[in-house]
Design an enzyme around this catalytic site. Structure first.
Site, PDB file in Angstrom:
ATOM      1  N   HIS A 182       0.831  -1.134  -0.084  1.00 48.56           N
ATOM      2  CA  HIS A 182      -0.039  -0.063   0.041  1.00 48.56           C
ATOM      3  C   HIS A 182       0.832   1.307   0.044  1.00 48.56           C
ATOM      4  O   HIS A 182       0.350   2.287  -0.452  1.00 48.56           O
ATOM      5  CB  HIS A 182      -0.913  -0.115   1.279  1.00 48.56           C
ATOM      6  CG  HIS A 182      -2.362   0.340   0.864  1.00 48.56           C
ATOM      7  ND1 HIS A 182      -2.434   1.678   0.176  1.00 48.56           N
ATOM      8  CD2 HIS A 182      -3.407   0.196   1.602  1.00 48.56           C
ATOM      9  CE1 HIS A 182      -3.764   1.944   0.008  1.00 48.56           C
ATOM     10  NE2 HIS A 182      -4.518   0.978   0.771  1.00 48.56           N
ATOM     11  N   ALA A 183       2.037   1.157   0.489  1.00 43.66           N
ATOM     12  CA  ALA A 183       3.000   2.499   0.299  1.00 43.66           C
ATOM     13  C   ALA A 183       3.366   2.813  -1.087  1.00 43.66           C
ATOM     14  O   ALA A 183       3.639   4.127  -1.311  1.00 43.66           O
ATOM     15  CB  ALA A 183       4.500   1.966   1.053  1.00 43.66           C
TER      16      ALA A 183
END
Length: 470
Positions: free
Chosen positions: A139-140
């Site tokens: 998700h980064a």
């Protein structure tokens, strides 16, 4: 070399041994539409020739010494495509149950931060000759919208693979910066933070007064506040285990309900989820003390940011009106709630959240997340919200991977301590695909919840038919 934004880096800081923060997708393909043979080698070749269209696939993290500042992305000098592509096979009979168990197992595994934060499992042995791909990306690196963009860049709109334009410049790996360089770069960036902090404080004070004035207006029904959600069995500290449930409903039925009963497609989806959750809790004999509260991510991408990577998201809390028996009345309450929640999210603004995320101290944030998880604090207080429900619009046209048509696209989102259930929705080719990720030690029988989605929609469709004849 590029520093992560505070919003992107926050998904690294939130990560704990029980809470990996990547997003996944389960894609089912029909090889019969492929003009040639279809298998692992063909998929590998397609990924390799499109790598320049997939920037996160060759970037890896570099942590700043002492976690002085947010990490950097660099073009990985040790990139190895074969590390990221894996083969898997389902046990007989290769149905949805076996596929869901494999997807849950893969989704539960943490990712290696010394490598680019993605991988792809090519799964054989599905019934009816189908093949599947389970793809994960941290998700980064992406949010829902940018994840769709990456998937579309991997695929074609015709069975015959289209020519891929060459990169504007040849790919060049970065040199890994020294510790001294990383510290110097961090200190240079940190020198600007006092000004940013002052702006964030001023903006937050202005926002707080604006929301207070707005919520006191007579015609405003403010959305639920954090920690106003009821205590339930699904809102406890989670374990590293995951389970996965799948369901599909026709987009045409959802639009028919919207047309007859009002609201938006997203409102109808929330109402479908609310009805399913009511039945699931009823099956368990669990009485809810007040309506469930959903956290819904909101894309804040502007037109100029379309196609950009990273996270451009905010969120809203909204009531699911699960205390209301009548599905039509429940939908109306949800419509009103999302309207006010969106207005409040707009009043807060995306800038305030991104400013505070930018100021987060990496070492403190990461240690606080691990301490919170290790002490199982989520089981000791009222939840911030009960369930995550995310709706990501996908393409309405068919897509192909190496000639094989994509038949189904099930999204898989992360779950968090205190919120053991994520219901993510992806629309594709006239079908809405639900991917339900849960911690089985907190949310048992997640597929039973997924099955209730059909019954919940049927209730609304019948109500819409009655409304259309009046």
């Amino acid at each position: 070399m590029q520093r992560l934004t505070g919003m992107d880096a926050s998904f690294l800081y939130m990560e704990t041994p029980t809470m990996p923060m990547h997003v996944s997708g389960l894609y089912i393909y029909d090889p019969r539409s492929a003009p040639r043979s279809y298998g692992f080698d063909e998929i590998r070749a397609e990924v390799e020739r499109r790598l320049h269209l997939l920037p996160p696939y060759r970037r890896r993290l570099v942590e700043v010494p002492f976690q002085l500042h947010h990490p950097l992305w660099i073009e990985d000098p040790d990139f190895d495509l074969d590390y990221h592509l894996r083969r898997a096979a389902l046990p007989s009979p290769g149905g949805h149950r076996e596929l869901a168990e494999l997807a849950a197992d893969i989704h539960s595994r943490p990712m290696d931060r010394t490598r680019p934060l993605w991988d792809m499992h090519i799964v054989e042995g599905l019934e009816d000759g189908m093949m599947a791909v389970i793809a994960r990306t941290h998700h980064a690196a992406i949010d829902g919208a940018s994840g769709v963009d990456i998937t579309v860049n991997l695929l074609d709109i015709e069975p015959e693979p289209a020519p891929v334009p060459p990169p504007e410049q040849p790919w060049k790996p970065d040199r890994i910066p020294s510790d001294a360089e990383l510290v110097a770069y961090a200190l240079q960036s940190l020198s600007r933070q006092p000004v940013s902090a002052a702006k964030a404080v001023r903006r937050s004070i202005e926002t707080a007064f604006a929301i207070r004035r707005r919520n006191r207006e007579p015609d405003v029904n403010p959305p639920p506040a954090p920690f106003a959600a009821p205590r339930t069995s699904i809102n406890r500290a989670i374990t590293p285990h995951r389970s996965f449930g799948m369901a599909e409903i026709p987009l045409e039925d959802v639009k028919a309900v919207r047309k007859a009963l009002g609201g938006t497609v997203n409102d109808v989806i929330l109402a479908v989820c609310a009805g399913a959750l009511r039945r699931w809790f009823d099956d368990r004999g669990e009485v809810l003390e007040r309506p469930l509260v959903a956290m819904c991510p909101i894309s804040i991408r502007t037109e100029d940011q379309r196609g950009a990577l990273g996270n451009q998201v905010s969120s809203m809390l909204t009531s699911l009106a699960t205390d209301i028996d009548d599905p039509v009345e429940r939908l109306k309450v949800i419509q009103d709630g999302t309207k006010h929640a969106k207005e409040q999210a707009g009043a807060i603004g995306a800038e305030a959240m991104t400013q505070w995320a930018e100021l987060a101290a990496p070492a403190v944030a990461a240690r606080a997340a691990r301490l919170y998880s290790r002490t199982r604090m989520a089981s000791r207080h009222r939840p911030i919200f009960n369930v995550t429900i995310s709706n990501v619009p996908g393409p309405a046209f068919p897509l192909y991977m190496a000639g094989a048509q994509l038949q189904a696209w099930y999204p898989m989102g992360p779950i968090n301590d205190g919120g053991g259930l994520n219901m993510t929705v992806m629309s594709y080719l006239g079908t809405i695909h639900f991917g339900l990720v849960a911690c089985p030690d907190v949310v048992p029988e997640v597929q039973a919840l997924a099955d209730h989605l059909h019954t919940s929609l049927e209730e609304l469709v019948k109500a819409a038919e009655v409304a259309s004849t009046v």
